[in-house]
Design an enzyme around this catalytic site. Sequence first.
Site, short mmCIF file in Angstrom:
data_model
loop_
_atom_site.label_atom_id
_atom_site.label_comp_id
_atom_site.label_asym_id
_atom_site.label_seq_id
_atom_site.Cartn_x
_atom_site.Cartn_y
_atom_site.Cartn_z
N ARG A 185 -19.24 -5.81 6.26
CA ARG A 185 -18.60 -5.14 7.22
C ARG A 185 -19.54 -4.96 8.34
O ARG A 185 -18.97 -5.24 9.65
CB ARG A 185 -18.09 -3.73 6.61
CG ARG A 185 -16.84 -3.73 5.77
CD ARG A 185 -16.37 -2.39 5.50
NE ARG A 185 -15.15 -2.57 4.96
CZ ARG A 185 -14.00 -2.65 5.21
NH1 ARG A 185 -13.80 -2.70 6.29
NH2 ARG A 185 -12.86 -2.54 4.31
N GLU B 36 -17.57 -3.73 -2.24
CA GLU B 36 -16.26 -2.88 -2.01
C GLU B 36 -15.35 -3.74 -3.19
O GLU B 36 -15.30 -4.77 -3.49
CB GLU B 36 -15.32 -3.17 -0.78
CG GLU B 36 -16.11 -2.52 0.05
CD GLU B 36 -15.30 -2.42 1.61
OE1 GLU B 36 -14.32 -2.85 1.54
OE2 GLU B 36 -16.08 -1.89 2.53
N GLU C 39 -7.05 -7.18 6.72
CA GLU C 39 -7.85 -6.21 7.34
C GLU C 39 -8.97 -6.98 8.08
O GLU C 39 -9.74 -6.71 9.03
CB GLU C 39 -8.46 -5.54 6.49
CG GLU C 39 -9.41 -4.39 6.94
CD GLU C 39 -9.85 -3.35 5.74
OE1 GLU C 39 -10.55 -2.49 6.33
OE2 GLU C 39 -9.75 -3.41 4.68
N ASP D 93 -3.43 -8.73 15.98
CA ASP D 93 -3.19 -7.93 17.08
C ASP D 93 -4.12 -8.64 18.35
O ASP D 93 -5.09 -8.07 18.50
CB ASP D 93 -3.95 -6.60 16.77
CG ASP D 93 -3.29 -5.76 17.99
OD1 ASP D 93 -2.76 -5.77 18.93
OD2 ASP D 93 -4.29 -4.61 18.04
N HIS E 192 -0.84 -0.24 -1.08
CA HIS E 192 -1.30 -1.25 -1.50
C HIS E 192 -0.67 -2.47 -0.33
O HIS E 192 0.31 -2.82 -0.35
CB HIS E 192 -0.82 -1.68 -2.60
CG HIS E 192 -1.21 -0.94 -4.08
ND1 HIS E 192 -2.41 -0.95 -4.32
CD2 HIS E 192 -0.61 -0.17 -4.99
CE1 HIS E 192 -2.66 -0.04 -5.47
NE2 HIS E 192 -1.52 0.34 -5.76
N CYS F 208 -1.21 -5.31 0.15
CA CYS F 208 -1.01 -6.67 -0.24
C CYS F 208 0.63 -6.86 -0.56
O CYS F 208 1.01 -7.67 -0.40
CB CYS F 208 -1.71 -6.83 -1.75
SG CYS F 208 -3.58 -6.60 -1.53
#
Length: 847
Positions: free
Chosen positions: A501, A534, A545, A602, A813, A815
């Site tokens: 990240r 993660e 994400e 975005d 979720h 997904c």
Amino acid sequence: NRNVCKKCSFNVQFCWTCFVICVARMNRAAAKHLIERYFRQLTDGCGNGACTNEFCASCCDFRPLDNNAAAAKALELFKINAKLCNPNPSKKDSDSSANENSLLDSKMSDRENFSDVHHLTENTVCTLLSSCEEEGDYSALVRVIGRVFSNAESLMKSFRKDEHNATENLDSTDVDKQSEETSEAMGASSAAAGEGASNMSDPCEVTVDICAVRRVYDRLLTIDQVEAALVNAIIYLTPNMELDLEYLDVYDTNPDYLNIFIIVMENSNLHSPEYLEVALPQFCKAMSKLPVAALARLSRVWSKYDLPHIRRMMETFQQLITFTVVSNEYDGENLVNDDETVVAATQCLKVVFYASIQAGDVNVEHNDDDEDDSESDELTLHEMLGEEQLYKKGPRVDPLEKELGVRPLDSIKPLIPFEDFINESLNEVVEMDKDFTFFKVNAETKFSFQTCPFILNVVTKNQGLYYDNRIRMYSERRLTALYSMVQGQQPNPYLKLKVRRDHIIDDALVRLEMISMENPSDLKKQLFVEFEGEQGVDEGGVSKEFFQLVLEEIFNPDIGMFTYDDETKLFWFNSSSLENEAQYTLVGLVLGLAIYNNCILDVHFPMVVYRKLLGKKGTYLDLSDSHPALFQSLKELLEYTGNVETDMMLTFQISHTDLFGSPVLHDLKEDGEQIPVTKENRQEFVDLYTDYILNTSVERQFKAFKKGFQMVTKESPLKYLFRPEEVEMLICGSRKLDFEALEKTTDYDGGYSKDSQIIKDFWETIHSFGEEQKRLFLQFTTGTDRAPVGGLGKLKMIIAKNGSDTDRLPTSHTCFNALLLPEYSSKEKLKERLLKAITYAKGFGML
């Protein structure tokens, strides 16, 4: 949508009550008339001694039939739409006609005999009308109209520009009045199309006098008997035209054959029920048989018409498509692709579509040079597997588009908006999985609506793109399995990215750069993202994400790759950026991968970016949204009426600021500082200024950006199917958030239903949120704050029960677009817990 039902004043396209009644009446009349004509052809013949039609009594090889057998055979011929001979009156016909119409002949004894009229002029029609009006009997006019309009040779020779349309035998006052009224109703462009001597070197020039045809129709269509004759004449005419075009190449030997289509399409009543069932479908089938050169010429001719006439033709074909679609039932066995009427009307609509583009504002220049497509090892492998048809690149250039030398991408503003060519009724019934197969595999034998993408909405086209992407992903999996078996390695069927990240850009850049150099075909695999440290299986949500985090960092103004305009809230490439080209290639890759993996990003680019991605260079008009202040200044320069040189004191040297705010000078021309901008050269100054801002100054950055984008999308039908504004929607999704539509399509699980009290409280809470809170909710639930293509109604969200009342927060979720919602005890607690969850939702820390 501007055609009004004559019976009840409702819009024709939606007035189905009157519409169906009229069609039913017309069906019986048209069928009866056709069967009677087949019967007469089988019993009396056409009168042509050299006839070769095996179903005609005048043919030397015909075996005579009695009346009963002829009646049965006529029904059979009607069902198969067999060939009908053109009327060729014989002596027997003349004698029979004389016997049956003796009373009429006595009335006509003192009038001119029009039996020798074999083609029409405006003068002939006016003379006929005057004669019939005096007698109060239009039968002579009906016979002439029927005879000429049912014969291709006669109609082709009618209404020629070089015909002397004298009006000595008419009341000059009536003629002048009619001409004046018609001229006022026509635009300057259509008048130009109908005036002047024939000049066949001009592709827009034809020998038919279009103005005269319109004046004639204005008078004829007020007479019911004449309209019935026109309907029947087209029914008789078109089957033979279709055969002539398909087997005899009549247009190649006589280009004036196009006159027939021009004359018939000037009939302003073609959209009415009398034509829609038989006459217009047959006419469209004949028109679709025209060679590409003829269709291109027809499109150029129509492009010279004014808006009302082009729109009327567009609505005529749309009316036929809509009527046919709603009148039939389609399924997996009975596809709309097999409906000859819909297919032919769509092909005819394409001619009007390109006419609308040519009639509007077009820029066929300012194109980027695309690299030549080369055959890759991937294609060779598919050929070895016998799958080259399924994975071929598909038709990139429409034949009509190539003949005309103009593309939808070249259109700045069409005469008729692109949206008006979309037929929603058709989009509802087309089976895109089957249509995609026809598009990729059976293009020579099966019609695909993707060859006419203008008629499909962006949702339908996106389905076709989805199938193409998924098949390529499946292909890469198979090839990976093949490699692993041959080389004895562990198969890797996914494009795996493992990133940290806090180093997401560096990790993604290194990994994607290695893949693009070593094995670029791996970019066509399904993306699989893992954040180091993660737990989370990427079923789509982790990828969403990842994309969002990458873009947030790349578009950070502190990095300096892009500049941000506070007024437009859009990003543009920083010409002074110190970042290397690989960073821009990464951005392009991210956009391409987002489309390929059906993710919404975005991003906020001006439309010129998407135009440039599809192959156009930026022009002056593109500055209006990318650099509005500069656009306004240049516009004022172009419109300035004073002395440009002395009042504005501009030269061909411009100044802009670099990354550090320092001024940078640039000469638009050699020794630009010494060349003043004048009234005579100000357009050149504007063009050079625009080219520098949108193209030259950011050439290095944009070229790398486009390279990354094309690594993923080059072989997809994206460029062929989508316009720039549609590509933006594919990448960014819809900016309109309709939560009412989302509520209607949401499913419930685990004991919840739409009638559960907490569900009612939930939707009341969501609807009370502000715009920013709604976007946070979408981000929390789906992984993006944008609506998918087609709006939130296309988003299948699930709300599942996650236990009874508790202090735990809602979870999701992403997904599966699933929200896990505990059954909170009150509406207030629900709102408080939900707001906290959506506000602190990044990563997996909330699970």
